[in-house]
Design a protein around this motif. Structure first.
Motif, PDB file in Angstrom:
ATOM      1  N   THR A 102      16.820  11.144  77.066  1.00 53.40           N
ATOM      2  CA  THR A 102      17.282  12.204  77.959  1.00 53.40           C
ATOM      3  C   THR A 102      18.156  13.196  77.211  1.00 53.40           C
ATOM      4  O   THR A 102      18.031  14.415  77.387  1.00 53.40           O
ATOM      5  N   MET A 103      19.036  12.684  76.372  1.00 47.48           N
ATOM      6  CA  MET A 103      19.907  13.563  75.591  1.00 47.48           C
ATOM      7  C   MET A 103      19.095  14.441  74.652  1.00 47.48           C
ATOM      8  O   MET A 103      19.394  15.621  74.466  1.00 47.48           O
ATOM      9  N   GLN A 104      18.028  13.888  74.073  1.00 51.71           N
ATOM     10  CA  GLN A 104      17.180  14.657  73.162  1.00 51.71           C
ATOM     11  C   GLN A 104      16.436  15.762  73.903  1.00 51.71           C
ATOM     12  O   GLN A 104      16.293  16.884  73.400  1.00 51.71           O
ATOM     13  N   ILE A 105      15.960  15.458  75.116  1.00 50.32           N
ATOM     14  CA  ILE A 105      15.254  16.461  75.921  1.00 50.32           C
ATOM     15  C   ILE A 105      16.192  17.599  76.296  1.00 50.32           C
ATOM     16  O   ILE A 105      15.839  18.777  76.221  1.00 50.32           O
ATOM     17  N   ARG A 106      17.413  17.255  76.718  1.00 49.59           N
ATOM     18  CA  ARG A 106      18.382  18.293  77.066  1.00 49.59           C
ATOM     19  C   ARG A 106      18.740  19.149  75.861  1.00 49.59           C
ATOM     20  O   ARG A 106      18.905  20.367  75.984  1.00 49.59           O
ATOM     21  N   LYS A 107      18.848  18.527  74.717  1.00 44.62           N
ATOM     22  CA  LYS A 107      19.148  19.276  73.490  1.00 44.62           C
ATOM     23  C   LYS A 107      18.010  20.242  73.185  1.00 44.62           C
ATOM     24  O   LYS A 107      18.241  21.396  72.818  1.00 44.62           O
ATOM     25  N   ALA A 108      16.763  19.767  73.336  1.00 47.42           N
ATOM     26  CA  ALA A 108      15.604  20.625  73.083  1.00 47.42           C
ATOM     27  C   ALA A 108      15.584  21.805  74.052  1.00 47.42           C
ATOM     28  O   ALA A 108      15.255  22.932  73.666  1.00 47.42           O
ATOM     29  N   CYS A 109      15.946  21.571  75.306  1.00 52.23           N
ATOM     30  CA  CYS A 109      15.986  22.644  76.306  1.00 52.23           C
ATOM     31  C   CYS A 109      17.046  23.675  75.944  1.00 52.23           C
ATOM     32  O   CYS A 109      16.836  24.880  76.113  1.00 52.23           O
ATOM     33  N   ALA A 110      18.186  23.210  75.458  1.00 54.26           N
ATOM     34  CA  ALA A 110      19.275  24.122  75.104  1.00 54.26           C
ATOM     35  C   ALA A 110      18.900  24.994  73.909  1.00 54.26           C
ATOM     36  O   ALA A 110      19.338  26.144  73.805  1.00 54.26           O
ATOM     37  N   GLU A 111      18.094  24.456  73.007  1.00 52.94           N
ATOM     38  CA  GLU A 111      17.739  25.177  71.783  1.00 52.94           C
ATOM     39  C   GLU A 111      16.452  25.983  71.905  1.00 52.94           C
ATOM     40  O   GLU A 111      16.142  26.795  71.036  1.00 52.94           O
ATOM     41  N   TYR A 112      15.697  25.788  72.986  1.00 52.38           N
ATOM     42  CA  TYR A 112      14.385  26.423  73.122  1.00 52.38           C
ATOM     43  C   TYR A 112      14.515  27.926  73.357  1.00 52.38           C
ATOM     44  O   TYR A 112      15.275  28.371  74.213  1.00 52.38           O
ATOM     45  N   LYS A 113      13.766  28.702  72.606  1.00 59.86           N
ATOM     46  CA  LYS A 113      13.698  30.144  72.765  1.00 59.86           C
ATOM     47  C   LYS A 113      12.264  30.530  73.137  1.00 59.86           C
ATOM     48  O   LYS A 113      11.353  30.374  72.320  1.00 59.86           O
ATOM     49  N   PRO A 114      12.009  30.974  74.378  1.00 65.40           N
ATOM     50  CA  PRO A 114      10.641  31.324  74.801  1.00 65.40           C
ATOM     51  C   PRO A 114       9.993  32.340  73.871  1.00 65.40           C
ATOM     52  O   PRO A 114      10.645  33.257  73.377  1.00 65.40           O
ATOM     53  N   THR A 115       8.698  32.143  73.620  1.00 67.03           N
ATOM     54  CA  THR A 115       7.920  33.059  72.783  1.00 67.03           C
ATOM     55  C   THR A 115       6.617  33.402  73.506  1.00 67.03           C
ATOM     56  O   THR A 115       6.303  32.825  74.549  1.00 67.03           O
ATOM     57  N   ASP A 116       5.871  34.325  72.929  1.00 67.04           N
ATOM     58  CA  ASP A 116       4.588  34.696  73.523  1.00 67.04           C
ATOM     59  C   ASP A 116       3.522  33.636  73.261  1.00 67.04           C
ATOM     60  O   ASP A 116       2.548  33.534  74.003  1.00 67.04           O
ATOM     61  N   ASP A 117       3.678  32.864  72.188  1.00 62.42           N
ATOM     62  CA  ASP A 117       2.721  31.812  71.861  1.00 62.42           C
ATOM     63  C   ASP A 117       3.030  30.537  72.641  1.00 62.42           C
ATOM     64  O   ASP A 117       4.090  30.405  73.255  1.00 62.42           O
ATOM     65  N   PHE A 118       2.100  29.583  72.599  1.00 62.20           N
ATOM     66  CA  PHE A 118       2.359  28.300  73.242  1.00 62.20           C
ATOM     67  C   PHE A 118       3.473  27.579  72.485  1.00 62.20           C
ATOM     68  O   PHE A 118       3.380  27.401  71.259  1.00 62.20           O
ATOM     69  N   PRO A 119       4.535  27.135  73.172  1.00 64.39           N
ATOM     70  CA  PRO A 119       5.675  26.487  72.500  1.00 64.39           C
ATOM     71  C   PRO A 119       5.366  25.044  72.145  1.00 64.39           C
ATOM     72  O   PRO A 119       5.906  24.098  72.727  1.00 64.39           O
ATOM     73  N   TYR A 120       4.506  24.835  71.155  1.00 63.41           N
ATOM     74  CA  TYR A 120       3.968  23.510  70.864  1.00 63.41           C
ATOM     75  C   TYR A 120       5.063  22.508  70.481  1.00 63.41           C
ATOM     76  O   TYR A 120       5.075  21.374  70.960  1.00 63.41           O
ATOM     77  N   THR A 121       5.991  22.913  69.626  1.00 67.24           N
ATOM     78  CA  THR A 121       7.037  21.990  69.180  1.00 67.24           C
ATOM     79  C   THR A 121       7.905  21.555  70.347  1.00 67.24           C
ATOM     80  O   THR A 121       8.219  20.359  70.503  1.00 67.24           O
ATOM     81  N   PHE A 122       8.310  22.490  71.185  1.00 69.01           N
ATOM     82  CA  PHE A 122       9.120  22.178  72.368  1.00 69.01           C
ATOM     83  C   PHE A 122       8.346  21.270  73.320  1.00 69.01           C
ATOM     84  O   PHE A 122       8.870  20.261  73.804  1.00 69.01           O
ATOM     85  N   TYR A 123       7.093  21.607  73.570  1.00 70.94           N
ATOM     86  CA  TYR A 123       6.242  20.825  74.475  1.00 70.94           C
ATOM     87  C   TYR A 123       6.105  19.381  73.994  1.00 70.94           C
ATOM     88  O   TYR A 123       6.337  18.431  74.751  1.00 70.94           O
ATOM     89  N   LYS A 124       5.734  19.184  72.723  1.00 74.77           N
ATOM     90  CA  LYS A 124       5.525  17.831  72.202  1.00 74.77           C
ATOM     91  C   LYS A 124       6.828  17.042  72.121  1.00 74.77           C
ATOM     92  O   LYS A 124       6.825  15.813  72.173  1.00 74.77           O
ATOM     93  N   GLY A 125       7.951  17.739  72.003  1.00 73.72           N
ATOM     94  CA  GLY A 125       9.221  17.056  71.898  1.00 73.72           C
ATOM     95  C   GLY A 125       9.739  16.499  73.212  1.00 73.72           C
ATOM     96  O   GLY A 125      10.553  15.565  73.210  1.00 73.72           O
TER      97      GLY A 125
END
Length: 228
Positions: free
Chosen positions: A182-205
C-alpha cells in the motif's frame, strides 16, 4: 464486379473474394513490371498499405500494454480480444462484452489510473489484511526477549522497552494502511506525472489485473490486493 464481368483471378477461379483483392493491393508487381501489365496504381498500393497500418495500430499496439492482464468480471479467467466484433470474450464461462473499440478500453484504463492518482487517500489494504510490523518493533522484541533470558533482568529497563514497544505498535496500527504494498502504491501515485502516452511504468507498478464486465466497465485489482 470482377466476378460479374467474368474476369478470372486465375484460369480455374472465376469468383473473387476480399482476400484475392487484398493480395493484389499488397503486391507492388501489380503496379506494372517488365513481365506484368499495370492493373493498380502506386497511389492505390500506398492507400491500401496505410489502411492496413491503421488497423494494426488500432487493434494490436493499443491493447499491448494491458492485454494479458484483462480478466473476466464474471469468473476471473483471462479475457481475449475478438477483433472482428470488437468484443472481449471469456473462454471459461462464455461471457462476451458488448461491442467496444480497443481505444475505448485503453482510455478507460488511463482515466481510472488518473482517478486513482487523484484519490490516493482511498488506497488501503483489503479488510482483514493484517498490518506488518515495523523494523523498530521487531528489534525491540528481540531486545525484550534477550532481557527476559537474563537470570536477574533489569526490571526498569524491561518496562521501558515494553512501554516503548507498545507506543510504536499503537502508532503503527493507527496508521491502518502501513503495509509495504500500500505504501508503495501511494508513493507511485504521488510521483506519477500524467503524459499523453500510456503510463506503462505507473500501471505495472500498482495494478495486478483489470476486470472487465459485460457492460465494459472495469475494476482494478491493485498490488496490495485491493479492488477499486
Amino acid at each position: 464486379m470482377l466476378s460479374a464481368q467474368g474476369i478470372h483471378y486465375c484460369s480455374d477461379t472465376p469468383r473473387w473474394n476480399k482476400n484475392m483483392v487484398s493480395r493484389i493491393l499488397a503486391n507492388a508487381d501489380y503496379c506494372g513490371t517488365a513481365e506484368y501489365p499495370q492493373i493498380i496504381t502506386a497511389g492505390q498500393l500506398e492507400a491500401a498499405e496505410q489502411i492496413r497500418k491503421s488497423k494494426t495500430v488500432t487493434y494490436s499496439a493499443t491493447l499491448k500494454p494491458f492485454r494479458k492482464d484483462m480478466q473476466c468480471g464474471c469468473c476471473g479467467a483471462r479475457l481475449y480480444w475478438h477483433s472482428k466484433s470488437n468484443q472481449w470474450f471469456c473462454r471459461e464461462c462464455g461471457m462476451w462484452s458488448k461491442p467496444t473499440q480497443a481505444k475505448e478500453t485503453f482510455n478507460s484504463i488511463v482515466e481510472k489510473l488518473r482517478w486513482l492518482q487523484q484519490n490516493s487517500e482511498l488506497i488501503h489494504p483489503p479488510a482483514g489484511k493484517a498490518n506488518v510490523q515495523s523494523m523498530e518493533i521487531v528489534l525491540l522484541d528481540r531486545e525484550i526477549g534477550q532481557v527476559l533470558l537474563d537470570a536477574e533482568p533489569d526490571a526498569d529497563a524491561l518496562i521501558t522497552k515494553i512501554l516503548n514497544r507498545a507506543e510504536l505498535e499503537y502508532e503503527f496500527c493507527s496508521a491502518g494502511d502501513a503495509d509495504p504494498a500500500t505504501m508503495q502504491i501511494r508513493k507511485a501515485c504521488a510521483e506519477y506525472k500524467p503524459t499523453d502516452d500510456f503510463p506503462y511504468t505507473f500501471y505495472k507498478g500498482i495494478v495486478s489485473n483489470v476486470s472487465l464486465y459485460r457492460d465494459t466497465h472495469i475494476e482494478f485489482k491493485l498490488r496490495n490486493g485491493q479492488t477499486v
